[in-house]
Scaffold this active site. Structure first.
Site, PDB file in Angstrom:
ATOM      1  N   HIS A  45      -9.224   4.085   0.644  1.00 14.97           N
ATOM      2  CA  HIS A  45      -8.545   3.376   1.729  1.00 14.97           C
ATOM      3  C   HIS A  45      -8.281   4.283   2.929  1.00 14.97           C
ATOM      4  CE1 HIS A  45      -6.859  -0.042  -0.975  1.00 14.97           C
ATOM      5  NE2 HIS A  45      -8.172   0.002  -0.960  1.00 14.97           N
ATOM      6  N   GLU A  84      -5.585   4.760   4.731  1.00 13.87           N
ATOM      7  CA  GLU A  84      -4.365   5.560   4.637  1.00 13.87           C
ATOM      8  C   GLU A  84      -4.603   6.789   3.765  1.00 13.87           C
ATOM      9  OE1 GLU A  84      -2.819   1.223   3.970  1.00 13.87           O
ATOM     10  OE2 GLU A  84      -4.722   2.286   3.803  1.00 13.87           O
ATOM     11  N   CYS A 111      -1.596  -1.105   0.305  1.00 15.56           N
ATOM     12  CA  CYS A 111      -1.573  -1.476  -1.109  1.00 15.56           C
ATOM     13  C   CYS A 111      -0.552  -0.598  -1.835  1.00 15.56           C
ATOM     14  CB  CYS A 111      -2.958  -1.335  -1.725  1.00 15.56           C
ATOM     15  SG  CYS A 111      -3.458   0.375  -2.053  1.00 15.56           S
ATOM     16  N   CYS A 137      -1.523   3.128  -1.933  1.00 18.70           N
ATOM     17  CA  CYS A 137      -1.353   3.795  -0.642  1.00 18.70           C
ATOM     18  C   CYS A 137       0.123   3.958  -0.295  1.00 18.70           C
ATOM     19  CB  CYS A 137      -2.104   3.044   0.460  1.00 18.70           C
ATOM     20  SG  CYS A 137      -3.892   3.268   0.358  1.00 18.70           S
TER      21      CYS A 137
END
Length: 162
Positions: free
Chosen positions: A79, A81, A117, A120
């Site tokens: 991801h 992040e 999420c 993250c």
């Protein structure tokens, strides 16, 4: 010409970073900023050296019809992040802000109710980031205090998705 406000300026940078994304579902871009200095950036994509989903023309989560916010362990991508956090040292991230923009690849519009999420969120907490700004429209955004994720721990309630 009116000068762009600083938060949207950094969200614009995150949106530009998202264009490097290789996910077939959503392109996210993240920018970590501290004291008006960009610390790092990240976008969604397979780990270095591995094939990207858009190159392979398959998304396993899409193929299995997995809902948004669930079963990320099946995803090939890292991801945005996480990639931004990986690229920065913790001492530089302490007290920083993360700017996040998600683009839905099926519509070309912003991801509705975008959020980090659960994985993250945990990384953002441990990185020492204080605020997360999430773009909702070209000029509108939400600000989340990371302390709220600590105080209101949804993992204790078994909440799935976002």
């Amino acid at each position: 010409m009116e000068r762009r406000d600083k938060i949207n300026y950094y969200l614009d940078l995150a949106e530009s970073v998202s264009q490097r994304g290789t996910c077939m579902r959503r392109h996210y871009g993240a920018v970590i900023v501290k004291n008006d200095e960009v610390i790092s950036t990240g976008y969604v994509g397979a780990p270095r050296g591995r094939k990207n989903c858009d190159d392979m023309k398959v998304c396993i989560r899409e193929k299995l019809k997995i809902p948004r916010g669930e079963r990320y362990e099946l995803c090939r991508s890292v991801h945005a992040e996480a990639n931004a956090i990986i690229s920065a040292s913790r001492d530089k991230m302490l007290g920083s802000s993360l700017y996040l923009v998600g683009i839905d690849m099926s519509t070309g519009g912003y991801v509705k109710d975008a959020s980090s999420c659960s994985m993250c969120k945990r990384m953002i907490i441990n990185a020492g980031i204080e605020k997360v700004y999430v773009r909702d429209t070209r000029n509108e955004y939400r600000m989340v205090l990371v302390q709220d994720w600590i105080d209101n721990d949804e993992s204790l309630e078994g909440v799935f998705g976002y």
